[in-house]
Design an enzyme around this catalytic site. Sequence first.
Site, PDB file in Angstrom:
ATOM      1  N   HIS A  81    -160.500  -7.240 -39.264  1.00  0.00           N
ATOM      2  CA  HIS A  81    -159.382  -8.393 -38.782  1.00  0.00           C
ATOM      3  C   HIS A  81    -158.417  -9.307 -38.245  1.00  0.00           C
ATOM      4  O   HIS A  81    -157.563 -10.090 -38.969  1.00  0.00           O
ATOM      5  CB  HIS A  81    -158.138  -6.950 -38.581  1.00  0.00           C
ATOM      6  CG  HIS A  81    -156.935  -7.232 -39.481  1.00  0.00           C
ATOM      7  ND1 HIS A  81    -156.222  -8.718 -40.411  1.00  0.00           N
ATOM      8  CD2 HIS A  81    -155.774  -6.135 -40.303  1.00  0.00           C
ATOM      9  CE1 HIS A  81    -155.232  -8.119 -40.465  1.00  0.00           C
ATOM     10  NE2 HIS A  81    -154.909  -7.442 -40.762  1.00  0.00           N
ATOM     11  N   ASP A 103    -157.724 -11.316 -42.597  1.00  0.00           N
ATOM     12  CA  ASP A 103    -156.707 -10.752 -43.033  1.00  0.00           C
ATOM     13  C   ASP A 103    -156.351 -10.352 -44.964  1.00  0.00           C
ATOM     14  O   ASP A 103    -157.479 -10.226 -45.158  1.00  0.00           O
ATOM     15  CB  ASP A 103    -155.870 -12.142 -43.815  1.00  0.00           C
ATOM     16  CG  ASP A 103    -155.019 -13.149 -42.395  1.00  0.00           C
ATOM     17  OD1 ASP A 103    -155.159 -12.657 -41.025  1.00  0.00           O
ATOM     18  OD2 ASP A 103    -155.357 -14.100 -42.308  1.00  0.00           O
TER      19      ASP A 103
END
Length: 444
Positions: free
Chosen positions: A415, A419
Amino acid sequence: MASRIASRLLRRSNATLGLIRSYSHARNYSSQLSALIPIGSQSSKLTRRRYYLPNASPYQLWSRSFASDNGDQVEAVVPFMGESVTDGTLANFLKKPGDRVEADEPIAQIETDKVTIDVASPEAGVIEKFIASEGDTVTPGTKVAIISKSAAPAETHVAPSEDSTPKETPPKAEETKPKVEEKSPKAEPPKMQAPKPLPPKTSPTEPQLPPKERERRVPMPRLRKRIANRLKDSQNTFAMLTTFNEVDMTNLMKLRSDYKDEFVTKHGVKLGLMSCFVKAAVSALQNQPIVNAVIDGDDIIYRDYVDISVAVGTSKGLVVPVIRDADNMNFADIEKGINALAKKATEGALSIDEMAGGTFTISNGGVYGSLISTPIINPPQSAILGMHSIVQRPVVVDGNILARPMMYLALTYDHRLIDGREAVYFLRRIKDVVEDPRRLLLDI
């Protein structure tokens, strides 16, 4: 004039005196050294000895070890293991002392952090002895065994069986002395045995543990240690997040069923599901290049090539060989590459180069019956795709409830770099391509 001649003669005499002194020093050193070497030693068979110069000199003289005159003995050594591998563990011996071996025949196995490497015999001969032991940590060049090129293999000779019938011993002469009757002692009353002590009562809160005799302790293999360290480093380094989706396998399984025989006839390999998912992953990586990228310090490295790593479970642990340039391969090439790598992984014959690199990993836990899982990223990659088992489940198709072969897909991603939007789009692209393989042909 006379003074010049005298000075020249003086310089020559000093030089001659210096040479005499130098020669005397060398002669003394030679005499000291010759005194160290024992007289009458066999010069044809030198052994490794350590000699010390007089006056407690720190320097040592070594005599190099040589083989016999006819060069009969050769040594098997640990081979080069790879650029990033410096040592390994001697896992086991494949031969025993006295066994006959041929040239390049494996005699031992070295277990490293990544692969298992064979120690081969340099020439044909008979193993005289092993120098190293199982469990030793060895480095490239370490001697493992001594092999004799002329010795005969050891044979087990069974000694001739002797007559197992025991010889009869001659009866002893009976004693002529009369036997004296011994007075039997009075019978004593039986002694009362002390009662056995009762086992100590344990408190109700004390757990009852099994005995240690029912446990086994074995050293952890180096490959398993490496896997454990990499997985834990992955958890500590990446900000991992997993997103899920499900895919209807009806069309892909029908495509496979319709053309499997023609595919085998033309390409000589079966059409499996992995090649379809590899092609789907290539298409998704090209649509979402960030998933194919990697973080390097403060930079992001985008790769314009696709090397797919395929996780393969073996008896020694999980290995991840790489399919190079998967974006330039067709279904048949991918199937051949997967089969070749899987066979090498099962035999423990994978090289370090075949597992190095890789931009994206696919793990198929469905072959073991896994319904759903959250795979861990294979460092230094940024994402991994998890496939699972195909199960008939009720789904709604055009307003009707039908039983369809469904599979759960899981995408674990870093992450920090990727995204949620890119991750979901990536997984949706794989779903669309698998449910309608015609999209690969039309590139839509």
